[in-house]
Design a protein around this motif. Structure first.
Motif, short mmCIF file in Angstrom:
data_model
loop_
_atom_site.label_atom_id
_atom_site.label_comp_id
_atom_site.label_asym_id
_atom_site.label_seq_id
_atom_site.Cartn_x
_atom_site.Cartn_y
_atom_site.Cartn_z
N ARG A 198 0.80 -1.23 0.00
CA ARG A 198 0.00 0.00 0.00
C ARG A 198 0.83 1.28 0.00
N VAL A 199 2.10 1.17 0.35
CA VAL A 199 2.91 2.38 0.56
C VAL A 199 3.28 3.02 -0.79
N SER A 200 3.42 4.34 -0.81
CA SER A 200 3.70 5.02 -2.07
C SER A 200 5.15 4.77 -2.49
N SER A 201 5.38 4.75 -3.80
CA SER A 201 6.71 4.42 -4.33
C SER A 201 7.78 5.37 -3.82
N SER A 202 7.43 6.66 -3.71
CA SER A 202 8.45 7.63 -3.27
C SER A 202 8.89 7.33 -1.84
N SER A 203 7.92 6.98 -0.97
CA SER A 203 8.28 6.65 0.41
C SER A 203 9.12 5.38 0.44
#
Length: 1522
Positions: A399-404
């Motif tokens: 679920r985490v965003s690619s940038s993070s």
């Protein structure tokens, strides 16, 4: 209310049983309601302490009335069961008065119940009064009976009757196992997700559920499994029991998530946010109108608090078991004290001795049961915590965003799941030690003080002095360990890069360079390891020498204070000193483990707090221009790094590409081509559409968002499964659609030549496929998903002209003709059929128009100053490992259908050869010295104890017997622990009599000998510790060197058929085991073995008759341990085998995250993870339970030994044969007998398990195929000086039994000639290069370079004289300089010149020059730029022969033309062989070689071949032009 909260979080209108709150929460609510009903209070405050200025009535009754009465009742009942010498009521004054008062009180409390029930109107308070008064009445009744001792006989009868009923109940059939099986199965079927992935045969048993208490206590239910293990029938995870219902992964995760969501909802309610998060994609990612608040709510949920809420009650309550077990542990020394006293005094009746022996039996039996159950239950909680944490990390990663996510490497994230989770699990196992060790220490010291009074302080001071010393040593070890792990990480990282680029490294002969770098890391690592081992040796020395030193200190102080040593004192003190050392020793490590767990918890928490992909905030929900638009962007700005990050941290290198789209509208059903130079932002545009970038402003609209996208990424992501599974990607098999897709993607021929067709398993990251095949399989997967919007990122780059043409006609303009398609590509010749083109540069759209408008601009595209602003590479999509040569297609063609051989799982015991290998690695002389020092250490330890007993015996014989009788006053009837008199003045009544004058000379003599033995023991201990440390470091050094040398010289075929992860495992976990874990466990095993031998010698010396019992027990022990070891070994191997798929699946998921999310498959992947986890937990649970199964049996053997020794001691005492000194010694040894037995077997089993690592490294140092190291002739320094290449009847085969890959190839390339090589996929083009570089040895024929047979030249010499530009750009982490010139041969000026010629100078300058870092796998550069770096490498070599393997597939046409020009200029006088897919790159060659099915089909100038009717070359040219 709770359910509505849950609904609002999950966005569902109905609620399933899966989403009910956790069990803990419901229990708490029930308890509150029951209390409120009972007390007549509100559920919010059910038990008020203070009401209207006074103590609350309910609190008063329950806490101050019921509880004290219950305690009195229990104590009285215990008193009733206590055996007494006399019978009848003791005639003491006031006794009758107490009895009468007790019965009167019982009556009064009963009487008080009647008015209380009449006067109360509410039902609750009536029950309260009945409960309080009833408890009190029962208490005083029992107390009165206890005083009377009238009830004794009745109680015994009742006990016997209950026991009989219990036994009958056990033997009668209980609920059938099948019933429980069906319950479990029906529950599993009820799950939203059924376990389709794991076949559960009908006869599979569910562990533990539905078993009787007896079966649970002694693990009778494990017997069938143990038997199967013994018979070698445990071959696969399905052979192990299904987990008990409470431990099943799905159930545990449901509880965990329910609690997590509840806490998030509570926090959000506190923040007074209006709307809760609601999913916009069914079952997938969660978004919110108020993303900040939802993120804050999520951040506020602490992992620790959720774990505490879900598992806390169960976990903390186990402390009571631990406490009871600890207290029973003290019964041993206390009863030993009484027994030896009984033997010394010869005054007490025989019945006392029998009672003490029975007490020893009962205490050790119950203690064993409780401690065993405690370990078992704690292991269960640890398993639940493990399941919850692993699935939480996996769910977060999806679920985490690619940038993070880009802040962490794939390795780090996998580490959260492996290392950090196991630290948390270990903390669960050691949490109760944190309070129980100080508690044990306090009680032990108190008991020691009871024995020797003030003299115990000497021992205490010594032991306490060790705590800070231990702490300092522990800190040093931790610091060194951190440093060592850093060096280990860098070594493993280097090794991973070595494996990933193995072909390139062999082409360039960089083995020595990598070997030097890896060895440099290893030397640093070993330096730290040496420090750790020597510090460990000091720890071992202190641990082993401390009991002796403390005993000496105590006994010498005691004697010097003028007291008399007795057998009772000495052996009770010895047993207690042993118990005192353990807590002190363990405590620093327990604290250390706790701190490590805290660090890991924080690391996982930091990961769980990362920003999730918030699709609802990212996309606009409605299109401004109506229903016709498929994609719209207005004033949209995107970047790879968040704004705040760019200022505060530097997670990405400077110059990260940003994307600015002023206005873009894509109509439904259109084909939009995206063109631009290398690194201009084409891939970033696709990432922006899929939501993988950070939107900094503007609007993005995509229609049918829930459906997802059909995504084919530039670097194809392939799963380690069959070709068909890769294409289906979780969808049902539809034969018609599948056939259509395979045909459209030109895969029909490829599937025909694969051994098992589409059921052929492709390797890790698709390593066994060519680049073209991988691209087409990824494209087929996207098409099979039947989405409305397709995003195709250069799928034509890796395929030849013929195939590219087919894909364009049949797929992009065929099957997908009614779909919306966005196609990024450099192959502009195929874009004339597009509806519109988009010209992009430096992250901005420069022009939009028809192909007629845009294509002329692309041909004459101006060179922008910052053309090479780099694009941050997409989520870790790099596949690595595959040097994508077409030959591997051919190779896989005929290879067996599972390309990678299954990793061999050795069966049976570890072979003797493995132990011999380790012995030789240590060195025979050194190994013998270690064993001899161990023998001396153990012998000196036992001799010092024997000397003590001899000293005491001589005192007993010489001293006046009457005086002995006085000094050994009869023991107090109460246990010493509860003696109030002893607490106040412990020395009273013990040494009031004068000391017998046995002469100070005797005392001095005995003390001197005792002290000398102790000093000798101390020296032997330290000698053994340091010798052992030195020996194991030597073994670690030898094993690594042999393994590395062998791996460097292995053949390419070996690397092709073995997954990189498997080889890396040898260099990471297996070597870590050899370095650290094996020495640690081996040390314990050897100490236990010698300790047991010493113990048996002492026991049989003291009580020879015990030999009669010890022999059958030894036979029993041997059979139990053999039974256990067989099963345990199999279960551990199964656990390892099922563990790898969890981590492999996780890293595979992280690599393909963008594809998984784009195609909306997150929920399926989460389920797959849960199924793999369940498999692994089954094996781990069985393995843990097998340990407890063994432990309880060994404990029972220990109980038998203790009881036997006590029995024989009493018999010898009666026959006047016993020597209290020797018997005491034997008994004090026997108390630790069980621990030694279980320690020996578990350390031996662990040693065997660890030895598997030596076995695995040994397998690679002996079994893997090696390249020929022969060098038959010496060649000139400038050879080959002309560049003449001749192939003469060359026949090459990949592996024995496969068809020929080159079949009688003969041709000659003259000096300075430029030859282009073409042919269909799998025709043998790249195999020519492999043969030339001798990556594979020829079956027959010769290859001559300047007339010299290449097979006679040394490999290193041959490869260093040729140059190659491989198809897959391999870069390793390090600077640009390292990548261009790892051996440091060239000057900066030369390097800059080469970069200029490759059009990379600007990009490198912008990055910060030659020393700027490229990151993992060179991810700071785009794919095209990486290929340019590889070209620059080749330009640096001065070789006469250059081989180019489709080196410019990922660069745009303009750059390609410039590069071809550079190659022509720089290699004008060199022989150049070029494999080409773009035929225009070889049209100006001198000759063209056309390959077909491993043979030379045509060889002539391009002009002649193109004009020759029916030639293969002409056919290829026509395909390309179409």
């Amino acid at each position: 209310m709770f359910i509505s909260d849950l609904n609002s979080i999950t966005g569902q209108t109905t609620i399933s049983f899966k989403e009910l709150p956790s069990l803990t929460f419901s229990y708490q609510q029930k308890m509150e309601n029951i209390l409120a009903d009972l007390c007549g209070t509100s559920p919010e405050d059910p038990l008020p302490v203070w009401v209207h200025g006074g103590v609350g009535h309910c609190f008063n009754q329950l806490t101050l009335n019921v509880i004290p009465h219950m305690i009195l009742a229990v104590v009285s009942a215990c008193f009733l069961g206590t055996p007494r010498s006399g019978s009848g009521v003791p005639c003491r004054p006031g006794w009758g008065c107490r009895i009468t008062a007790s019965f009167v009180l019982a009556g009064l409390f009963l009487a008080d119940t009647i008015p209380a029930t009449i006067s109360q109107q509410e039902l609750g308070p009536v029950y309260l009064e009945v409960l309080a008064n009833g408890t009190a009445a029962l208490t005083w009744l029992v107390h009165g009976l206890a005083l009377l001792i009238l009830f004794r006989f009745a109680i015994l009868c009742l006990q016997l009757a209950c026991l009989l009923v219990y036994m009958i109940g056990y033997f009668l059939p209980t609920t059938g196992r099948q019933d429980f099986l069906s319950i479990s199965r029906s529950w599993q079927e009820d799950q939203v997700v059924s376990e389709t992935g794991i076949p559960v045969p009908d006869q599979q048993r569910v562990a533990e559920d539905g078993e009787s208490w007896l079966s649970r206590f002694f693990y009778v239910w494990m017997n069938p499994l143990m038997k199967r293990g013994y018979q070698w029938k445990l071959k696969q995870p399905q052979d192990v029991y299904v987990l008990p219902r409470q431990l099943q992964a799905a159930r545990v995760c449901d509880q965990f998530y329910a609690c997590w969501y509840k806490k998030a909802a509570q926090h959000q309610a506190e923040e007074e946010t209006v709307s809760l998060t609601s999913p916009i994609i069914a079952g997938s990612d969660v978004g919110s109108d108020a993303p900040d608040s939802s993120h804050r709510a999520q951040e506020a949920v602490r992992l620790s608090s959720v774990l505490h809420a879900v598992f806390g009650l169960h976990f903390y309550s186990l402390g009571l078991l631990k406490l009871a077990g600890n207290l029973l542990g003290f019964s041993g020394p206390l009863l030993l004290n009484l027994l030896v006293n009984f033997m010394e005094s010869r005054q007490e009746p025989l019945s006392h001795g029998v009672l003490y022996a029975l007490g020893l039996f009962a205490g050790s039996f119950l203690g064993a049961l409780l401690r065993n159950q405690f370990s078992y239950e704690v292991n269960k909680v640890a398993l639940m915590v493990r399941a919850a944490v692993i699935s939480a990390i996996y769910r977060k990663a999806l679920r985490v965003s690619s940038s993070s996510l880009s802040r962490f490497t794939v390795g780090e994230i996998v580490n959260f799941m492996s290392m950090d989770t196991s630290r948390l699990v270990n903390f669960c196992l050691s949490f109760h030690e944190v309070w129980s060790l100080p508690f044990q220490f306090a009680i032990t010291f108190y008991l020691l003080y009871q024995q020797v009074g003030i003299a115990s302080l000497g021992g205490l001071v010594l032991t306490l002095l060790l705590v800070p010393i231990n702490k300092v040593i522990a800190n040093c070890i931790v610091m060194n360990n951190k440093e060592m792990l850093k060096h280990k990480d860098s070594r493993v990282k280097l090794m991973a890069e070595f494996l990933r680029g193995i072909r390139v490294i062999k082409f360039y002969t960089w083995e020595k360079h990598f070997s030097t770098r890896i060895n440099a890391c290893r030397v640093k690592e070993l330096r730290k390891l040496r420090a750790i081992k020597y510090l460990d040796a000091v720890c071992v020395y202190l641990w082993a020498a401390l009991p002796v030193v403390v005993s000496i200190a105590i006994f010498i102080t005691y004697v010097l204070l003028g007291h008399q040593l007795t057998a009772t004192k000495v052996f009770t003190a010895l047993a207690l000193v042993g118990m005192l050392i353990l807590p002190l020793n363990s405590f620093p490590w327990v604290l250390n483990g706790t701190l490590e767990a805290k660090v890991s918890l924080d690391r996982i928490q930091r990961f769980l707090e990362l920003m999730d992909q918030d699709l609802e905030a990212y996309y606009a929900l409605d299109s401004p221009s109506g229903a016709a638009a498929a994609v719209e962007m207005q004033c949209a700005a995107f970047s790879w790094a968040p704004v705040e990050e760019e200022s505060t941290k530097q997670p990405l290198p400077t110059g990260t590409l940003e994307l600015h789209i002023e206005n873009l509208s894509v109509r439904k059903g259109m084909l939009l081509g995206v063109v631009g130079k290398v690194g201009s932002g084409k891939s970033s545009l696709i990432s922006a559409i899929t939501g993988e970038l950070i939107k900094q402003g503007g609007r993005v609209y995509v229609c049918d968002l829930e459906q997802g996208f059909g995504l084919a990424t530039q670097e194809p992501w392939i799963q380690f499964t069959t070709v068909r599974e890769n294409i289906l990607f979780g969808r049902e098999y539809d034969a018609r659609l599948y056939k259509e897709v395979v045909e459209a993607c030109a895969l029909t021929e490829d599937l025909n030549i694969l051994p098992a067709g589409d059921q052929t398993e492709v390797g890790e990251n698709g390593v066994t496929l060519s680049a073209g095949q991988k691209a087409r399989i990824a494209l087929a997967r996207a098409i099979y998903q039947e989405k409305e919007l397709y995003l195709l990122d250069d799928p034509l780059a890796a395929v030849d002209a013929d195939v590219a043409n087919h894909l364009m006609r049949k797929c992009i303009l065929g099957v997908l003709k009614h779909k919306t398609r966005i196609l990024c590509t450099h192959r502009t010749e195929f874009l004339d059929k597009a509806d519109a083109l988009l010209l992009i540069d430096n992250g901005r759209i420069i022009k939009t128009g028809t192909p007629a408008d845009i294509l002329p601009l692309v041909e004459a595209f101006p060179k922008f100053k910052n053309m090479d602003k780099r694009q941050k590479d997409k989520a870790p999509d790099e596949q690595g490992q595959e040097e994508a040569v077409e030959t591997e297609a051919e190779e896989s063609t005929q290879s067996n259908h599972l390309i990678h051989k299954e990793e061999e799982k050795k069966e049976g015991a570890v072979a003797f050869q493995v132990y011999k290998t380790y012995w030789l690695s240590v060195g025979s002389c050194l190994a013998l010295s270690i064993l001899f020092s161990l023998l001396l250490m153990q012998a000196s330890r036992n001799v010092s104890d024997w000397w003590l007993s001899h000293w005491i015996s001589s005192i007993s014989q010489t001293a006046n017997s009457s005086m002995m009788v006085c000094s050994a006053s009869s023991p107090s009837p109460e246990l010493l622990l509860f003696s109030i008199v002893g607490l106040v003045s412990p020395m009273q009544a013990l040494d009031t009599t004068p000391v017998p004058s046995n002469g100070s000379l005797d005392v001095n003599f005995y003390l001197t000998v005792y002290g000398s033995i102790a000093v000798a023991n101390s020296l032997f201990t330290i000698l053994r510790a340091f010798l052992f440390a030195y020996g194991t470091i030597r073994a670690a050094t030898v094993i690594h060197n042999r393994l590395l040398q062998r791996a460097l010289k292995a053949t390419v075929t070996f690397f092709d058929t073995t997954p990189a992860g498997r080889i890396l495992n040898r260099f990471s976990s297996d070597l870590y085991c050899v370095d650290d874990s094996l020495p640690f466990v081996l040390n314990i095993f050897l100490a236990n073995m010698y300790g047991l031998l010493g113990m048996l010698v002492i026991i049989t010396y003291g009580l020879p008759w015990t030999g009669l019992v010890l022999l059958p027990l030894a036979a029993l022990y041997f059979s139990i341990q053999r039974y256990y070891r067989h099963t345990s070994r199999e279960l551990k191997r199964l656990h390892s085998v099922t563990l790898s798929p969890i981590y492999t699946h996780f890293s595979e998921t992280l690599s393909g995250l963008s594809s998984i999310r784009a195609m909306r498959a997150t929920q399926r992947f989460e389920l797959e993870n849960q199924l793999r986890l369940e498999q692994n937990q089954r094996c781990l649970f069985a393995s843990n339970t097998a340990v407890q199964w063994l432990d309880i049996r060994l404990q029972m053997i220990g109980v038998a030994v203790i009881t036997t020794i006590a029995g024989f001691a009493i018999i010898q005492h009666q026959k006047q044969l016993g020597n209290p000194g020797v018997v005491g010694l034997a008994l004090s040894y026997a108390l630790s007998f069980t621990n030694l037995l279980s320690g020996l077997i578990s350390s031996f089993t662990l040693t065997e398990t660890m030895m598997v690592s030596v076995e695995r490294t040994e397998e690679y140092t002996t079994d893997i195929p090696m390249e020929s190291q022969n060098k038959l002739i010496q060649v000139a320094v400038d050879w080959p000086s002309q560049g003449l290449v001749e192939f003469q009847q060359v026949v090459l085969v990949y592996r024995a039994g496969l068809p020929n890959a080159l079949d009688g190839v003969s041709f000659t390339v003259y000096p300075g000639e430029k030859v282009g090589i073409v042919g269909r996929t799998g025709s043998g083009k790249s195999t020519l290069f492999l043969a030339l570089f001798r990556m594979l040895e020829l079956k027959s024929g010769r290859i001559l370079l300047d007339g010299v047979d290449s097979q006679l030249v040394g490999l290193e010499e041959l490869r260093s004289r040729l140059a190659i530009i491989p198809q897959d750009p391999f870069l390793f982490s390090g600077s640009i300089r390292d990548n261009l010139d790892p051996q440091g041969k060239w000057t900066d000026a030369e390097l800059h010149e080469v970069l200029e010629q490759c059009h990379l100078r600007d990009a490198v300058t912008q990055m910060g020059g030659l020393d700027s870092k490229l990151g993992e796998r060179g991810k700071s550069l785009s794919v095209g730029q990486r290929q340019l770096v590889c070209l620059a490498r080749a330009l640096l070599t001065r070789a006469k022969v250059l081989c180019i393997d489709e080196a410019t597939a990922s660069v745009d046409q303009k750059t390609d033309q410039l590069l071809q020009q550079t190659i022509r200029q720089r290699f004008a006088d060199k022989t150049v062989l070029t494999i080409a897919h773009r035929l225009n790159t070889i049209l100006d060659s001198d000759r063209v070689l056309v390959m077909q099915a491993g043979r030379v089909a045509e060889l002539d100038s391009p002009t002649r071949l193109s004009q020759k009717d029916g030639s293969l070359f002409q056919h290829l040219l026509h395909s390309a032009q179409q």
